[in-house]
Design a protein around this motif. Structure first.
Motif, PDB file in Angstrom:
ATOM      1  N   GLY A  10      -7.737  16.948 -14.581  1.00 13.93           N
ATOM      2  CA  GLY A  10      -6.234  16.700 -14.776  1.00 13.93           C
ATOM      3  C   GLY A  10      -5.617  15.035 -14.926  1.00 13.93           C
ATOM      4  O   GLY A  10      -5.040  15.274 -15.552  1.00 13.93           O
ATOM      5  N   PRO A  11      -5.909  14.757 -13.716  1.00 16.12           N
ATOM      6  CA  PRO A  11      -5.215  13.537 -13.439  1.00 16.12           C
ATOM      7  C   PRO A  11      -5.474  12.325 -14.381  1.00 16.12           C
ATOM      8  O   PRO A  11      -4.539  11.073 -14.496  1.00 16.12           O
ATOM      9  N   LEU A  12      -6.667  12.689 -15.216  1.00 17.75           N
ATOM     10  CA  LEU A  12      -6.922  11.992 -16.343  1.00 17.75           C
ATOM     11  C   LEU A  12      -6.411  11.709 -17.838  1.00 17.75           C
ATOM     12  O   LEU A  12      -6.430  11.269 -18.731  1.00 17.75           O
ATOM     13  N   ALA A  13      -5.645  12.932 -18.038  1.00 22.79           N
ATOM     14  CA  ALA A  13      -4.675  13.840 -19.323  1.00 22.79           C
ATOM     15  C   ALA A  13      -4.085  12.537 -20.032  1.00 22.79           C
ATOM     16  O   ALA A  13      -4.034  12.240 -21.103  1.00 22.79           O
ATOM     17  N   ASP A  14      -3.303  11.881 -18.833  1.00 25.41           N
ATOM     18  CA  ASP A  14      -1.997  10.808 -19.988  1.00 25.41           C
ATOM     19  C   ASP A  14      -3.190   9.783 -20.436  1.00 25.41           C
ATOM     20  O   ASP A  14      -2.800   8.851 -21.476  1.00 25.41           O
ATOM     21  N   GLY A  15      -4.281   8.790 -19.440  1.00 29.00           N
ATOM     22  CA  GLY A  15      -4.960   7.928 -20.084  1.00 29.00           C
ATOM     23  C   GLY A  15      -6.598   8.380 -20.918  1.00 29.00           C
ATOM     24  O   GLY A  15      -7.279   7.744 -20.580  1.00 29.00           O
ATOM     25  N   VAL A  51     -14.228  17.790  -6.380  1.00 36.65           N
ATOM     26  CA  VAL A  51     -14.624  17.176  -5.094  1.00 36.65           C
ATOM     27  C   VAL A  51     -15.557  16.288  -5.276  1.00 36.65           C
ATOM     28  O   VAL A  51     -17.193  16.508  -5.791  1.00 36.65           O
ATOM     29  N   VAL A  52     -15.160  15.590  -5.155  1.00 34.46           N
ATOM     30  CA  VAL A  52     -16.833  13.853  -4.858  1.00 34.46           C
ATOM     31  C   VAL A  52     -16.506  13.990  -3.500  1.00 34.46           C
ATOM     32  O   VAL A  52     -16.404  13.055  -3.301  1.00 34.46           O
ATOM     33  N   GLY A  53     -17.496  14.114  -3.464  1.00 38.40           N
ATOM     34  CA  GLY A  53     -18.242  13.415  -1.410  1.00 38.40           C
ATOM     35  C   GLY A  53     -17.149  14.541  -0.667  1.00 38.40           C
ATOM     36  O   GLY A  53     -17.264  15.725  -1.105  1.00 38.40           O
ATOM     37  N   SER A  54     -16.611  13.298   0.182  1.00 39.28           N
ATOM     38  CA  SER A  54     -15.822  14.310   1.132  1.00 39.28           C
ATOM     39  C   SER A  54     -14.197  13.780   0.728  1.00 39.28           C
ATOM     40  O   SER A  54     -13.150  13.619   1.318  1.00 39.28           O
ATOM     41  N   ASP A  55     -13.963  12.314  -0.755  1.00 41.00           N
ATOM     42  CA  ASP A  55     -13.256  11.865  -0.627  1.00 41.00           C
ATOM     43  C   ASP A  55     -12.294  12.713  -2.042  1.00 41.00           C
ATOM     44  O   ASP A  55     -13.169  13.024  -3.141  1.00 41.00           O
ATOM     45  N   THR A  56     -11.657  13.567  -2.214  1.00 43.76           N
ATOM     46  CA  THR A  56     -11.060  14.311  -2.959  1.00 43.76           C
ATOM     47  C   THR A  56      -9.558  14.052  -4.186  1.00 43.76           C
ATOM     48  O   THR A  56      -9.556  13.885  -4.855  1.00 43.76           O
ATOM     49  N   ASP A  57      -9.418  12.616  -3.087  1.00 41.60           N
ATOM     50  CA  ASP A  57      -8.075  12.082  -4.000  1.00 41.60           C
ATOM     51  C   ASP A  57      -8.617  10.912  -4.833  1.00 41.60           C
ATOM     52  O   ASP A  57      -7.331  10.098  -5.486  1.00 41.60           O
ATOM     53  N   VAL A  58      -9.804  10.240  -4.802  1.00 45.36           N
ATOM     54  CA  VAL A  58      -9.593   9.256  -5.309  1.00 45.36           C
ATOM     55  C   VAL A  58     -10.870   9.309  -7.100  1.00 45.36           C
ATOM     56  O   VAL A  58     -10.979   8.068  -7.317  1.00 45.36           O
ATOM     57  N   HIS A  59     -11.259  10.380  -6.786  1.00 45.03           N
ATOM     58  CA  HIS A  59     -11.870  10.177  -8.086  1.00 45.03           C
ATOM     59  C   HIS A  59     -11.881  11.311  -8.944  1.00 45.03           C
ATOM     60  O   HIS A  59     -10.710  12.217  -9.068  1.00 45.03           O
ATOM     61  N   LEU A  98      -8.310   5.464  -9.655  1.00 44.77           N
ATOM     62  CA  LEU A  98      -8.844   6.186  -9.437  1.00 44.77           C
ATOM     63  C   LEU A  98     -10.857   6.463 -10.173  1.00 44.77           C
ATOM     64  O   LEU A  98     -11.065   5.290 -11.130  1.00 44.77           O
ATOM     65  N   VAL A  99     -11.895   6.824  -9.403  1.00 45.58           N
ATOM     66  CA  VAL A  99     -12.689   6.468  -9.590  1.00 45.58           C
ATOM     67  C   VAL A  99     -13.342   7.666 -10.316  1.00 45.58           C
ATOM     68  O   VAL A  99     -13.603   8.592 -10.789  1.00 45.58           O
ATOM     69  N   LEU A 100     -13.609   6.822 -11.812  1.00 44.52           N
ATOM     70  CA  LEU A 100     -14.402   7.552 -13.296  1.00 44.52           C
ATOM     71  C   LEU A 100     -16.345   8.076 -12.745  1.00 44.52           C
ATOM     72  O   LEU A 100     -16.437   6.788 -13.126  1.00 44.52           O
ATOM     73  N   HIS A 101     -16.024   9.219 -12.906  1.00 47.14           N
ATOM     74  CA  HIS A 101     -17.620   9.490 -12.664  1.00 47.14           C
ATOM     75  C   HIS A 101     -17.632   9.807 -14.206  1.00 47.14           C
ATOM     76  O   HIS A 101     -17.472  11.400 -14.360  1.00 47.14           O
TER      77      HIS A 101
END
Length: 119
Positions: A10-15, A51-59, A98-101
């Motif tokens: 969802g956070p990618l919507a604007d970009g 959720v990627v790994g243990s970081d939920t806010d940066v991926h 954000l790190v994009l996967h």
């Protein structure tokens, strides 16, 4: 055919320029996999929780799933997958560090696939 589904954080919507991505993706599917332009159908589904790994806010994730009628070679499918990833590099610009996967998959539709068009 083809049936294309794009799941994205969802956070990618604007970009994420989804209309331009779909337009160029349809062109790639026609050029690489010999699909007919009016048959290309793409739906976008924003995903709320990632959720990627243990970081939920940066991926952030984008996964493109393309289902085609059987008959394309593995090489054709791989070329299409690479084209999808290149288009994602062009049209997805994550904000806020954000790190994009990004990933893509091309597979054959099940032989039971049927469709109709009409009112």
């Amino acid at each position: 055919m083809p049936q294309i589904t794009v799941d994205y954080s969802g956070p990618l919507a604007d970009g994420f320029d989804r209309p331009a991505f779909a337009r160029d993706l349809h062109t790639a599917v026609v050029d690489i996999a010999a699909a007919k332009p009016p048959a290309c159908k793409t739906r976008f589904r924003p995903v709320e929780d990632v959720v990627v790994g243990s970081d939920t806010d940066v991926h952030a994730l984008v996964h493109v799933h393309i289902a085609l009628l059987a008959g394309r070679s593995d090489e054709t499918k791989a070329r299409l997958t690479e084209a999808v990833l290149e288009l994602l590099r062009q049209y997805v610009k994550p904000a806020g560090g954000l790190v994009l996967h990004a990933s893509a998959e091309v597979r054959d539709l099940d032989p039971s696939y049927r469709k109709f068009e009409g009112e």
